[in-house]
Scaffold this motif. Sequence first.
Motif, PDB file in Angstrom:
ATOM      1  N   ASP A   1       0.870  -1.174   0.000  1.00  0.00           N
ATOM      2  CA  ASP A   1       0.000   0.000   0.000  1.00  0.00           C
ATOM      3  C   ASP A   1       0.908   1.225   0.000  1.00  0.00           C
ATOM      4  N   PHE A   2       1.016   1.893  -1.136  1.00  0.00           N
ATOM      5  CA  PHE A   2       1.984   2.975  -1.275  1.00  0.00           C
ATOM      6  C   PHE A   2       1.646   4.194  -0.420  1.00  0.00           C
ATOM      7  N   SER A   3       0.423   4.281   0.068  1.00  0.00           N
ATOM      8  CA  SER A   3       0.085   5.397   0.956  1.00  0.00           C
ATOM      9  C   SER A   3       0.737   5.251   2.326  1.00  0.00           C
ATOM     10  N   LEU A   4       1.320   4.067   2.599  1.00  0.00           N
ATOM     11  CA  LEU A   4       1.972   3.813   3.887  1.00  0.00           C
ATOM     12  C   LEU A   4       3.492   3.964   3.813  1.00  0.00           C
ATOM     13  N   VAL A   5       4.001   4.478   2.679  1.00  0.00           N
ATOM     14  CA  VAL A   5       5.437   4.723   2.559  1.00  0.00           C
ATOM     15  C   VAL A   5       5.907   5.639   3.686  1.00  0.00           C
TER      16      VAL A   5
ATOM     17  N   ARG B   1       2.740  11.041  -0.876  1.00  0.00           N
ATOM     18  CA  ARG B   1       3.386   9.774  -0.512  1.00  0.00           C
ATOM     19  C   ARG B   1       3.291   8.762  -1.656  1.00  0.00           C
ATOM     20  N   VAL B   2       2.102   8.659  -2.270  1.00  0.00           N
ATOM     21  CA  VAL B   2       1.909   7.676  -3.333  1.00  0.00           C
ATOM     22  C   VAL B   2       2.630   8.082  -4.613  1.00  0.00           C
ATOM     23  N   ASN B   3       2.437   9.339  -5.034  1.00  0.00           N
ATOM     24  CA  ASN B   3       2.940   9.778  -6.347  1.00  0.00           C
ATOM     25  C   ASN B   3       4.425  10.113  -6.363  1.00  0.00           C
ATOM     26  N   VAL B   4       4.969  10.493  -5.193  1.00  0.00           N
ATOM     27  CA  VAL B   4       6.363  10.943  -5.142  1.00  0.00           C
ATOM     28  C   VAL B   4       7.251   9.996  -4.340  1.00  0.00           C
ATOM     29  N   LEU B   5       6.923   9.822  -3.054  1.00  0.00           N
ATOM     30  CA  LEU B   5       7.802   9.039  -2.184  1.00  0.00           C
ATOM     31  C   LEU B   5       7.858   7.575  -2.603  1.00  0.00           C
TER      32      LEU B   5
END
Length: 346
Positions: free
Chosen positions: A107-111, A162-166
């Motif tokens: 889940d990329f929102s948890l980066v 967080r999703v699009n960059v990190l």
Amino acid sequence: MADAAPWFFLFFSLASLGAIHVSTAAFRLLAHLALCLRRPRDLRRRYGTWAVVTGPTSGIGRSMAMELAGRRGLNLVLVGRDPAKLREISTEICRTHAVQTKTVLFDFSLVSTAQGEKAMARLREAVEGLDVGVLVNNAGIAKPGAVYFHEVDVEAWARMIRVNVLALTDVTAAVVPGMAQRGRGAIVNIGSGSASLLPSYPLYSVYAGTKRYVAEFSRSLSVEYGSRGIDVQCQVPFLVQTNMVSSALKSTFLQQFVVPADAYAQAAVRWIGHGAVCVPSVPHRMQWFFAGCWPESVYDAARLEQHQKQRAIFRKIRPWRKTVGNSAKDGRVATDDKIGSGVRSE
């Protein structure tokens, strides 16, 4: 006669500039058509036998995964957040194509959180020892859609970053060392015309900002790693038809410029390795050309009006308000995730 000389010179100068502009556009179009007619690259031989695709369960990501497996014969590491959909796409690919697949739940929102670090460790473990030749950083979000910046809680914007960059940066960092060691590889970052080609994208300001990062990150990495055999590229789509498109929004777009995801993926895979920034789709290149014919002020006003209409549609479909209190702490926003921006990656 002397009085006419300055006007003649002005006319000649403007005509020359116009001819140069048209000639440049025509040359780019011919170069694009020539690439479309050229025999496709053998990605396995040039880069490696495995590809990593993020966000592979729908839209551009799914179509890219199917294209890489089907026409190019690459094995796939599929990285996404929905375990059921990951199993579905993995099973479909293995059933229809003679390739191998691996899946990584992420889940990329948890980066940059503890859960995100565990997921990143799983990804590094999954690619360890594989001949990863292609990375497609496709995962991204555009929701909550067409809104003024102040109308949504800041956590929604933080999640988008967080999703699009990190996440894109972290996934690239996980794959690049192996490519550098082998001396070959291709990194494809899915950008957006909203950031790379258009003068502004009002009511999607944070989204456009994140995609601008993708373009600049790709350009610089292309220079940084080009001499080491790694082709880094930002691919720039405009409007792509996906399952996220709301039927209520379709009337706001010129349908001849909305490209099906499978058609986009076929063109996009053909463009891998050709240029640091590219617009793979012919309809999208035409849209870029027409957008450039207008003064920025005129374009800005027209785009703002169009996005205000989209905003009105979103509010009519499901009324929302800025989040406050506990919902802000959870990172929830009072919008419908399913309507999102309506279109993946302009």
